[in-house]
Design a protein around this motif. Structure first.
Motif, PDB file in Angstrom:
ATOM      1  N   ALA A 210       0.838  -1.204   0.000  1.00  0.00           N
ATOM      2  CA  ALA A 210       0.000   0.000   0.000  1.00  0.00           C
ATOM      3  C   ALA A 210       0.874   1.255   0.000  1.00  0.00           C
ATOM      4  N   LEU A 211       1.933   1.223   0.778  1.00  0.00           N
ATOM      5  CA  LEU A 211       2.855   2.366   0.843  1.00  0.00           C
ATOM      6  C   LEU A 211       3.595   2.535  -0.484  1.00  0.00           C
ATOM      7  N   ILE A 212       4.033   1.430  -1.064  1.00  0.00           N
ATOM      8  CA  ILE A 212       4.744   1.488  -2.349  1.00  0.00           C
ATOM      9  C   ILE A 212       3.839   2.048  -3.439  1.00  0.00           C
ATOM     10  N   LEU A 213       2.577   1.650  -3.438  1.00  0.00           N
ATOM     11  CA  LEU A 213       1.644   2.146  -4.453  1.00  0.00           C
ATOM     12  C   LEU A 213       1.330   3.633  -4.239  1.00  0.00           C
ATOM     13  N   ARG A 214       1.414   4.088  -2.983  1.00  0.00           N
ATOM     14  CA  ARG A 214       1.209   5.519  -2.715  1.00  0.00           C
ATOM     15  C   ARG A 214       2.397   6.327  -3.232  1.00  0.00           C
ATOM     16  N   TYR A 215       3.606   5.751  -3.096  1.00  0.00           N
ATOM     17  CA  TYR A 215       4.824   6.434  -3.541  1.00  0.00           C
ATOM     18  C   TYR A 215       5.603   5.502  -4.480  1.00  0.00           C
ATOM     19  N   PRO A 216       5.118   5.303  -5.698  1.00  0.00           N
ATOM     20  CA  PRO A 216       5.751   4.319  -6.601  1.00  0.00           C
ATOM     21  C   PRO A 216       7.179   4.672  -6.993  1.00  0.00           C
TER      22      PRO A 216
ATOM     23  N   ILE B  49       9.990   2.364  -5.974  1.00  0.00           N
ATOM     24  CA  ILE B  49      10.348   1.146  -6.715  1.00  0.00           C
ATOM     25  C   ILE B  49      11.706   1.319  -7.389  1.00  0.00           C
ATOM     26  N   GLU B  50      11.914   2.461  -8.019  1.00  0.00           N
ATOM     27  CA  GLU B  50      13.194   2.703  -8.699  1.00  0.00           C
ATOM     28  C   GLU B  50      14.350   2.691  -7.710  1.00  0.00           C
ATOM     29  N   VAL B  51      14.169   3.350  -6.557  1.00  0.00           N
ATOM     30  CA  VAL B  51      15.263   3.463  -5.590  1.00  0.00           C
ATOM     31  C   VAL B  51      15.615   2.090  -5.018  1.00  0.00           C
TER      32      VAL B  51
ATOM     33  N   SER C 171      14.859 -11.123  -5.830  1.00  0.00           N
ATOM     34  CA  SER C 171      13.449 -11.519  -5.760  1.00  0.00           C
ATOM     35  C   SER C 171      12.578 -10.347  -5.311  1.00  0.00           C
ATOM     36  N   THR C 172      13.137  -9.488  -4.463  1.00  0.00           N
ATOM     37  CA  THR C 172      12.401  -8.297  -4.019  1.00  0.00           C
ATOM     38  C   THR C 172      12.170  -7.360  -5.196  1.00  0.00           C
ATOM     39  N   SER C 173      13.198  -7.130  -5.990  1.00  0.00           N
ATOM     40  CA  SER C 173      13.053  -6.224  -7.135  1.00  0.00           C
ATOM     41  C   SER C 173      12.078  -6.796  -8.165  1.00  0.00           C
ATOM     42  N   ASP C 174      12.083  -8.117  -8.350  1.00  0.00           N
ATOM     43  CA  ASP C 174      11.118  -8.741  -9.263  1.00  0.00           C
ATOM     44  C   ASP C 174       9.682  -8.493  -8.803  1.00  0.00           C
ATOM     45  N   ARG C 175       9.442  -8.646  -7.502  1.00  0.00           N
ATOM     46  CA  ARG C 175       8.088  -8.438  -6.986  1.00  0.00           C
ATOM     47  C   ARG C 175       7.653  -6.978  -7.126  1.00  0.00           C
ATOM     48  N   LEU C 176       8.601  -6.065  -6.985  1.00  0.00           N
ATOM     49  CA  LEU C 176       8.275  -4.644  -7.134  1.00  0.00           C
ATOM     50  C   LEU C 176       7.904  -4.307  -8.581  1.00  0.00           C
ATOM     51  N   ILE C 177       8.657  -4.847  -9.531  1.00  0.00           N
ATOM     52  CA  ILE C 177       8.325  -4.620 -10.941  1.00  0.00           C
ATOM     53  C   ILE C 177       6.961  -5.225 -11.260  1.00  0.00           C
ATOM     54  N   ASP C 178       6.717  -6.429 -10.754  1.00  0.00           N
ATOM     55  CA  ASP C 178       5.424  -7.085 -10.971  1.00  0.00           C
ATOM     56  C   ASP C 178       4.288  -6.273 -10.354  1.00  0.00           C
ATOM     57  N   LEU C 179       4.507  -5.721  -9.173  1.00  0.00           N
ATOM     58  CA  LEU C 179       3.492  -4.893  -8.511  1.00  0.00           C
ATOM     59  C   LEU C 179       3.139  -3.692  -9.379  1.00  0.00           C
ATOM     60  N   ALA C 180       4.150  -3.047  -9.942  1.00  0.00           N
ATOM     61  CA  ALA C 180       3.910  -1.889 -10.808  1.00  0.00           C
ATOM     62  C   ALA C 180       3.132  -2.294 -12.058  1.00  0.00           C
ATOM     63  N   VAL C 181       3.529  -3.416 -12.665  1.00  0.00           N
ATOM     64  CA  VAL C 181       2.862  -3.870 -13.896  1.00  0.00           C
ATOM     65  C   VAL C 181       1.399  -4.208 -13.613  1.00  0.00           C
TER      66      VAL C 181
ATOM     67  N   ASN D 154      -0.535  -3.026 -11.441  1.00  0.00           N
ATOM     68  CA  ASN D 154      -1.329  -1.848 -11.081  1.00  0.00           C
ATOM     69  C   ASN D 154      -1.240  -0.731 -12.119  1.00  0.00           C
ATOM     70  N   GLY D 155      -0.713  -1.064 -13.292  1.00  0.00           N
ATOM     71  CA  GLY D 155      -0.684  -0.100 -14.390  1.00  0.00           C
ATOM     72  C   GLY D 155       0.204   1.106 -14.140  1.00  0.00           C
ATOM     73  N   ILE D 156       1.238   0.932 -13.329  1.00  0.00           N
ATOM     74  CA  ILE D 156       2.155   2.033 -13.021  1.00  0.00           C
ATOM     75  C   ILE D 156       3.319   2.004 -14.007  1.00  0.00           C
ATOM     76  N   GLU D 157       3.590   3.134 -14.640  1.00  0.00           N
ATOM     77  CA  GLU D 157       4.730   3.241 -15.551  1.00  0.00           C
ATOM     78  C   GLU D 157       5.780   4.153 -14.940  1.00  0.00           C
ATOM     79  N   LEU D 158       6.988   3.658 -14.846  1.00  0.00           N
ATOM     80  CA  LEU D 158       8.082   4.420 -14.267  1.00  0.00           C
ATOM     81  C   LEU D 158       9.105   4.757 -15.351  1.00  0.00           C
ATOM     82  N   GLU D 159       9.892   5.782 -15.101  1.00  0.00           N
ATOM     83  CA  GLU D 159      10.759   6.324 -16.147  1.00  0.00           C
ATOM     84  C   GLU D 159      12.205   5.841 -16.098  1.00  0.00           C
ATOM     85  N   PHE D 160      12.601   5.097 -15.060  1.00  0.00           N
ATOM     86  CA  PHE D 160      14.015   4.740 -14.994  1.00  0.00           C
ATOM     87  C   PHE D 160      14.359   3.721 -16.081  1.00  0.00           C
ATOM     88  N   PRO D 161      15.623   3.714 -16.553  1.00  0.00           N
ATOM     89  CA  PRO D 161      15.998   2.986 -17.773  1.00  0.00           C
ATOM     90  C   PRO D 161      15.606   1.521 -17.815  1.00  0.00           C
TER      91      PRO D 161
END
Length: 368
Positions: free
Chosen positions: A133-139, A142-144, A154-164, A166-173
């Motif tokens: 819930a906190l990550i989705l409030r401040y997506p 995820i990049e940091v 495995s943590t970073s994989d779950r974060l990318i999956d969470l963004a996908v 929930n339809g969140i698009e981030l700008e980092f490369p």
């Protein structure tokens, strides 16, 4: 950092922080001695007094770094201001007992969360990431976390999956590449201990640092036709990389060292090779070696040719023009920037495409 709202503090705290407060009172407060002040107010006093480079500021900074447990417990039992949380984030980002309590604070804002993510350890990164819930409030967190090398794979994989999901698009490369790759992978559940893939990712990273490249060294020997032979000392690392998932390779391209990138840039998966070309850690020496190679994909060369930062180097421009794998539209755009003696060599060369060779001759005639 959000400023402390002094008007929200108790009368005793306001008196200590007033301009009229005598220096001895401020020094006592910097040591954590303010009679009658509630623990949350005392922490706010310490944060305000810690600003600057005075004796009082240095004393307050030392008190904050070594808070007595009863004071910390009392403060965490109430609500703390955002400015206090920001300072505590620098001290307790890796404390797995204090961190969950900071994350539950109502005043927790984006700067504080990002500070926690930046300093997170493997264990604290996992704690932050499971607070969806906190990550989705401040997506932006995820990049940091993704770019923090201490955070588990495995943590970073779950974060990318969470963004996908929930339809969140981030700008980092790495995001778009990792988001494409994650759709074809099984996402691990959170675990207290690292997974097999976490250990593989970590082991490969450690091995790559043991096999650091010299400044102009490559991991392969390559002939004029682009045929490769991996140097023997890199074979064990290559074998480990072959066992990696695509998302592991993409993150390795982003966070790994030169050895890792020079192997991954030749990966047969387009997403992995592109991740190397977009890596913020890619150095000029690596770009020179990559653009001189005939074994890298035209997609990689296209990304580099489109980069103003990379094409500031004359050697990179020359390599792109001479490399037969560079798409003609990009090579032709760089020909006017090539020096006369190099244009003559390109015009006579049988190792560059005929169209580029003819263009070099035309450009040379214009310079006369």
């Amino acid at each position: 950092m959000t400023a402390i709202d002094v008007s929200a503090l108790g009368p005793g705290a306001q008196r200590v922080l007033s301009a009229e407060a005598p220096p001895p009172m401020k020094m006592l407060a910097a040591r954590g001695i303010v009679p009658g002040a509630a623990p949350p107010d005392l922490l706010a006093i310490l944060v305000v007094l810690s600003e600057g480079d005075s004796d009082v500021a240095r004393t307050a900074q030392g008190t904050l770094r070594a808070l007595p447990k009863p004071l910390l417990e009392g403060a965490l039992s109430g609500e703390l201001q955002a400015g206090v949380l920001f300072e505590l984030a620098a001290i307790f980002a890796t404390d797995t007992e204090v961190l969950p309590r900071l994350l539950r604070m109502k005043a927790l804002d984006s700067p504080t969360l990002l500070r926690l993510c930046q300093s997170a350890s493997e264990a604290s990164g996992e704690i932050i990431a499971t607070n969806e819930a906190l990550i989705l409030r401040y997506p932006e967190a995820i990049e940091v976390l993704y770019m923090n090398p201490r955070v588990r794979m495995s943590t970073s994989d779950r974060l990318i999956d969470l963004a996908v999901r929930n339809g969140i698009e981030l700008e980092f490369p790495a995001f778009k590449l990792a988001a494409q790759a994650i759709k074809n992978q099984l996402i691990p559940e959170p675990t207290e201990e690292p997974t097999f893939d976490d250990e593989l990712y970590k082991t490969a990273s450690q091995l790559s640092h043991e096999l650091s490249l010299a400044e102009e060294e490559d991991v392969c020997d390559e002939d004029e036709e682009g045929k490769l032979e991996l140097k023997k000392k890199f074979v064990p690392l290559f074998a480990q990389i072959q066992d990696m998932t695509v998302t592991q390779k993409i993150r390795s391209a982003m966070l790994g060292n030169s050895t890792m990138r020079m192997i991954l840039v030749r990966d047969t998966n387009r997403l992995v090779a592109e991740a190397v070309a977009r890596s913020p850690r890619l150095t000029e020496n690596e770009v020179v070696r990559i653009t001189a190679s005939r074994s890298v994909s035209d997609d990689v060369l296209r990304i580099i040719a489109n980069s103003r930062e990379h094409t500031r180097s004359y050697q990179v421009k020359l390599n792109l023009v001479c490399n037969p794998r560079t798409p003609f539209s990009f090579a032709s755009r760089l020909v006017p920037h090539i020096r006369s003696n190099d244009l003559r060599a390109i015009g006579r060369s049988k190792n560059v495409p005929g169209a580029v060779s003819r263009l070099a001759v035309q450009q040379l005639s214009r310079q006369k």
